[in-house]
Motif scaffolding. Structure first.
Motif, PDB file in Angstrom:
ATOM      1  N   ARG A   8       0.715  -1.343   0.152  1.00 59.53           N
ATOM      2  CA  ARG A   8      -0.187   0.076   0.203  1.00 59.53           C
ATOM      3  C   ARG A   8       0.741   1.263   0.076  1.00 59.53           C
ATOM      4  NH1 ARG A   8      -3.561  -0.345   4.934  1.00 59.53           N
ATOM      5  NH2 ARG A   8      -3.845   1.677   4.538  1.00 59.53           N
ATOM      6  N   PHE A   9       1.926   1.350   0.711  1.00 56.29           N
ATOM      7  CA  PHE A   9       2.759   2.422   0.891  1.00 56.29           C
ATOM      8  C   PHE A   9       3.506   2.662  -0.455  1.00 56.29           C
ATOM      9  CE2 PHE A   9       7.121   4.237   1.572  1.00 56.29           C
ATOM     10  CZ  PHE A   9       6.805   5.507   2.331  1.00 56.29           C
ATOM     11  N   ILE A  10       3.929   1.653  -1.376  1.00 53.33           N
ATOM     12  CA  ILE A  10       4.622   1.602  -2.559  1.00 53.33           C
ATOM     13  C   ILE A  10       3.381   2.127  -3.459  1.00 53.33           C
ATOM     14  CG2 ILE A  10       5.986   0.747  -4.394  1.00 53.33           C
ATOM     15  CD1 ILE A  10       7.681  -0.389  -2.360  1.00 53.33           C
ATOM     16  N   GLY A  11       2.368   1.663  -3.661  1.00 50.64           N
ATOM     17  CA  GLY A  11       1.249   2.109  -4.381  1.00 50.64           C
ATOM     18  C   GLY A  11       1.411   1.827  -6.061  1.00 50.64           C
ATOM     19  N   ILE A  12       1.956   0.901  -6.522  1.00 53.30           N
ATOM     20  CA  ILE A  12       2.171   0.503  -7.736  1.00 53.30           C
ATOM     21  C   ILE A  12       1.102  -0.472  -8.115  1.00 53.30           C
ATOM     22  CG2 ILE A  12       3.777  -0.406  -9.451  1.00 53.30           C
ATOM     23  CD1 ILE A  12       4.764   2.347  -8.159  1.00 53.30           C
ATOM     24  N   PRO A  13       0.226  -0.247  -9.105  1.00 52.97           N
ATOM     25  CA  PRO A  13      -0.909  -1.064  -9.179  1.00 52.97           C
ATOM     26  C   PRO A  13      -0.195  -2.275 -10.116  1.00 52.97           C
ATOM     27  CG  PRO A  13      -1.232   0.914 -10.410  1.00 52.97           C
ATOM     28  CD  PRO A  13       0.055   1.053  -9.378  1.00 52.97           C
ATOM     29  N   ASP A  14      -0.890  -3.423  -9.792  1.00 56.66           N
ATOM     30  CA  ASP A  14      -0.605  -4.763 -10.282  1.00 56.66           C
ATOM     31  C   ASP A  14       0.750  -5.035 -10.191  1.00 56.66           C
ATOM     32  OD1 ASP A  14      -3.194  -4.639 -11.685  1.00 56.66           O
ATOM     33  OD2 ASP A  14      -2.067  -3.650 -13.506  1.00 56.66           O
ATOM     34  N   LEU A  72      10.436   8.296  -5.766  1.00 57.87           N
ATOM     35  CA  LEU A  72      10.265   9.320  -4.835  1.00 57.87           C
ATOM     36  C   LEU A  72      11.357   8.986  -3.548  1.00 57.87           C
ATOM     37  CD1 LEU A  72       6.647  10.180  -4.291  1.00 57.87           C
ATOM     38  CD2 LEU A  72       8.301  11.359  -5.302  1.00 57.87           C
ATOM     39  N   PRO A  73      12.018   9.869  -2.940  1.00 53.76           N
ATOM     40  CA  PRO A  73      12.849   9.700  -1.729  1.00 53.76           C
ATOM     41  C   PRO A  73      12.004   9.180  -0.559  1.00 53.76           C
ATOM     42  CG  PRO A  73      13.104  11.904  -2.245  1.00 53.76           C
ATOM     43  CD  PRO A  73      11.867  11.472  -3.360  1.00 53.76           C
ATOM     44  N   TRP A  74      12.545   8.276   0.307  1.00 54.62           N
ATOM     45  CA  TRP A  74      11.848   7.890   1.436  1.00 54.62           C
ATOM     46  C   TRP A  74      12.701   8.466   2.623  1.00 54.62           C
ATOM     47  CZ3 TRP A  74      11.359   1.856   1.779  1.00 54.62           C
ATOM     48  CH2 TRP A  74      10.229   1.348   0.837  1.00 54.62           C
ATOM     49  N   GLY A  75      12.034   9.440   3.147  1.00 52.97           N
ATOM     50  CA  GLY A  75      12.791  10.114   4.467  1.00 52.97           C
ATOM     51  C   GLY A  75      14.251  10.520   4.093  1.00 52.97           C
ATOM     52  N   ALA A  76      15.302   9.956   5.083  1.00 53.75           N
ATOM     53  CA  ALA A  76      16.604  10.054   4.752  1.00 53.75           C
ATOM     54  C   ALA A  76      17.190   9.813   3.579  1.00 53.75           C
ATOM     55  CB  ALA A  76      17.271   9.763   5.941  1.00 53.75           C
ATOM     56  N   ARG A 106       7.171   7.563 -20.071  1.00 59.89           N
ATOM     57  CA  ARG A 106       7.374   6.969 -21.502  1.00 59.89           C
ATOM     58  C   ARG A 106       8.926   7.378 -21.612  1.00 59.89           C
ATOM     59  NH1 ARG A 106       4.421   4.042 -24.775  1.00 59.89           N
ATOM     60  NH2 ARG A 106       2.538   4.774 -23.916  1.00 59.89           N
ATOM     61  N   ASN A 107       9.805   6.166 -21.825  1.00 62.32           N
ATOM     62  CA  ASN A 107      11.176   6.444 -22.386  1.00 62.32           C
ATOM     63  C   ASN A 107      12.029   7.273 -21.505  1.00 62.32           C
ATOM     64  OD1 ASN A 107      10.563   5.210 -24.928  1.00 62.32           O
ATOM     65  ND2 ASN A 107       9.821   7.290 -25.577  1.00 62.32           N
ATOM     66  N   CYS A 108      11.740   7.066 -20.161  1.00 62.52           N
ATOM     67  CA  CYS A 108      12.612   7.804 -18.908  1.00 62.52           C
ATOM     68  C   CYS A 108      12.732   6.677 -17.940  1.00 62.52           C
ATOM     69  CB  CYS A 108      11.742   9.151 -18.334  1.00 62.52           C
ATOM     70  SG  CYS A 108      11.821  10.241 -19.764  1.00 62.52           S
ATOM     71  N   THR A 109      13.852   7.021 -17.103  1.00 67.93           N
ATOM     72  CA  THR A 109      14.160   6.001 -16.046  1.00 67.93           C
ATOM     73  C   THR A 109      13.644   6.669 -14.673  1.00 67.93           C
ATOM     74  OG1 THR A 109      16.154   7.120 -16.042  1.00 67.93           O
ATOM     75  CG2 THR A 109      15.887   5.026 -17.462  1.00 67.93           C
ATOM     76  N   TYR A 110      12.455   7.314 -14.663  1.00 71.32           N
ATOM     77  CA  TYR A 110      11.964   7.761 -13.459  1.00 71.32           C
ATOM     78  C   TYR A 110      10.664   7.773 -13.552  1.00 71.32           C
ATOM     79  CZ  TYR A 110      12.224  11.818 -16.227  1.00 71.32           C
ATOM     80  OH  TYR A 110      11.922  12.980 -17.274  1.00 71.32           O
ATOM     81  N   THR A 111       9.844   7.563 -12.155  1.00 69.81           N
ATOM     82  CA  THR A 111       8.565   7.361 -12.256  1.00 69.81           C
ATOM     83  C   THR A 111       7.545   9.017 -12.278  1.00 69.81           C
ATOM     84  OG1 THR A 111       8.586   7.861  -9.686  1.00 69.81           O
ATOM     85  CG2 THR A 111       8.647   5.430 -10.551  1.00 69.81           C
ATOM     86  N   LYS A 112       6.368   8.742 -12.778  1.00 69.49           N
ATOM     87  CA  LYS A 112       5.556  10.051 -12.915  1.00 69.49           C
ATOM     88  C   LYS A 112       5.344  10.735 -11.699  1.00 69.49           C
ATOM     89  CE  LYS A 112       2.652   8.846 -16.809  1.00 69.49           C
ATOM     90  NZ  LYS A 112       1.406   8.518 -17.260  1.00 69.49           N
ATOM     91  N   ARG A 113       5.407  10.049 -10.302  1.00 69.50           N
ATOM     92  CA  ARG A 113       5.217  10.920  -9.094  1.00 69.50           C
ATOM     93  C   ARG A 113       6.554  11.412  -8.883  1.00 69.50           C
ATOM     94  NH1 ARG A 113       4.171   5.591  -5.455  1.00 69.50           N
ATOM     95  NH2 ARG A 113       6.036   4.465  -5.558  1.00 69.50           N
ATOM     96  N   LEU A 114       7.763  10.822  -9.226  1.00 67.64           N
ATOM     97  CA  LEU A 114       9.135  11.792  -8.931  1.00 67.64           C
ATOM     98  C   LEU A 114       8.913  12.990  -9.948  1.00 67.64           C
ATOM     99  CD1 LEU A 114      11.736  12.107  -7.743  1.00 67.64           C
ATOM    100  CD2 LEU A 114      12.800  10.670  -9.627  1.00 67.64           C
ATOM    101  N   ALA A 115       8.564  12.617 -11.212  1.00 69.17           N
ATOM    102  CA  ALA A 115       8.412  13.784 -11.803  1.00 69.17           C
ATOM    103  C   ALA A 115       7.419  14.981 -11.590  1.00 69.17           C
ATOM    104  CB  ALA A 115       8.114  13.300 -13.480  1.00 69.17           C
ATOM    105  N   ASP A 116       6.251  14.492 -11.202  1.00 68.11           N
ATOM    106  CA  ASP A 116       5.529  15.526 -10.684  1.00 68.11           C
ATOM    107  C   ASP A 116       6.065  16.327  -9.589  1.00 68.11           C
ATOM    108  OD1 ASP A 116       3.596  14.646 -12.433  1.00 68.11           O
ATOM    109  OD2 ASP A 116       2.641  13.389 -11.037  1.00 68.11           O
ATOM    110  N   VAL A 142      16.526  17.112 -14.196  1.00 71.93           N
ATOM    111  CA  VAL A 142      15.621  18.191 -13.738  1.00 71.93           C
ATOM    112  C   VAL A 142      15.065  19.317 -14.654  1.00 71.93           C
ATOM    113  CG1 VAL A 142      15.314  20.166 -12.067  1.00 71.93           C
ATOM    114  CG2 VAL A 142      16.514  17.893 -11.288  1.00 71.93           C
ATOM    115  N   LYS A 143      15.954  19.656 -15.608  1.00 73.12           N
ATOM    116  CA  LYS A 143      15.638  20.396 -16.855  1.00 73.12           C
ATOM    117  C   LYS A 143      14.814  19.916 -17.510  1.00 73.12           C
ATOM    118  CE  LYS A 143      16.169  23.964 -19.174  1.00 73.12           C
ATOM    119  NZ  LYS A 143      15.413  25.341 -18.854  1.00 73.12           N
ATOM    120  N   ARG A 144      14.961  18.256 -17.789  1.00 73.41           N
ATOM    121  CA  ARG A 144      14.225  17.764 -18.788  1.00 73.41           C
ATOM    122  C   ARG A 144      12.650  17.623 -18.216  1.00 73.41           C
ATOM    123  NH1 ARG A 144      15.925  12.720 -18.674  1.00 73.41           N
ATOM    124  NH2 ARG A 144      17.749  13.257 -19.274  1.00 73.41           N
ATOM    125  N   ILE A 145      12.778  17.558 -16.831  1.00 69.62           N
ATOM    126  CA  ILE A 145      11.291  17.466 -16.385  1.00 69.62           C
ATOM    127  C   ILE A 145      10.497  18.830 -16.241  1.00 69.62           C
ATOM    128  CG2 ILE A 145      10.077  16.843 -13.901  1.00 69.62           C
ATOM    129  CD1 ILE A 145      12.260  14.822 -13.489  1.00 69.62           C
TER     130      ILE A 145
END
Length: 146
Positions: A8-14, A72-76, A106-116, A142-145
Motif C-alpha cells: 500500500r505504501f509503494i502504491g504501484i498497481p498490479d 520518490l525519496p523515502w525520508g532520509a 515513457r522512455n525515461c528512467t523515473y516514475t511519474k510521481r517523482l517527475a510530478d 531536472v531540466k528535462r522534467i
C-alpha cells in the motif's frame, strides 16, 4: 500484514514488492542506516495477463527484461529505485510492443510521481541546481522534467 502495508505504501498497481535492498556506497547490502546510499525495491507482477498498448490482453508474453527506475525519496534516503520486470507482447495488430506502465514516464528512467514532485519544486524554486541537489538528480534530468 507487513507485506500488505509496504504494498500500500509503494502504491504501484498490479505489482507488489518482493524484496527491499539497502545498499551502501559500494553497492553492498547493509544493515546500518548510516551507511545506506541507495534503496532498491524489487517488484513482482500480480496480474495474470499482459497488455498491448492498443488494449488487447494476452495470457503469455513475448519476452521480458528488468529495469531500474528512480522513485520518490523515502525520508532520509534520497536515492530510491524500483526494480521492475518489463514485459513485451506480440500483438497481432501492433507487432512486438512493451507494455505501457501508467506510473512510468515513457522512455525515461523515473516514475511519474517523482517527475510530478520535481515539476512542483521547479514552480516553487528558481534554481534547477538546488532542486537537482535536493533530489540527488542530475541537472539535465531536472531540466528535462521542467
Amino acid at each position: 500484514m507487513q507485506e500488505e502495508s509496504i504494498t500500500r505504501f509503494i502504491g504501484i498497481p498490479d505489482y507488489k514488492p518482493v524484496k527491499i535492498y539497502f545498499l551502501d556506497k559500494h553497492e553492498n547490502e547493509t544493515d546500518s542506516d548510516l551507511e545506506v546510499e541507495k534503496v532498491v525495491i524489487q517488484l513482482a507482477r500480480v496480474t495474470e495477463y499482459y497488455t498491448c498498448e492498443c488494449g488487447r490482453r494476452f495470457d503469455s508474453y513475448y519476452d521480458m527484461r528488468e529495469q531500474f527506475v528512480r522513485d520518490l525519496p523515502w525520508g532520509a534516503w534520497n536515492k530510491v529505485y524500483l526494480f521492475i520486470p518489463r514485459f513485451r507482447v506480440n500483438c497481432c495488430c501492433c507487432g512486438i510492443k512493451t507494455e505501457h506502465l501508467e506510473y512510468l514516464v515513457r522512455n525515461c528512467t523515473y516514475t511519474k510521481r517523482l517527475a510530478d514532485i520535481v515539476e512542483f519544486a521547479c514552480d516553487e524554486v528558481r534554481s534547477i541546481t538546488a532542486i537537482a541537489d535536493s533530489f540527488n538528480l542530475g541537472w539535465d534530468t531536472v531540466k528535462r522534467i521542467d
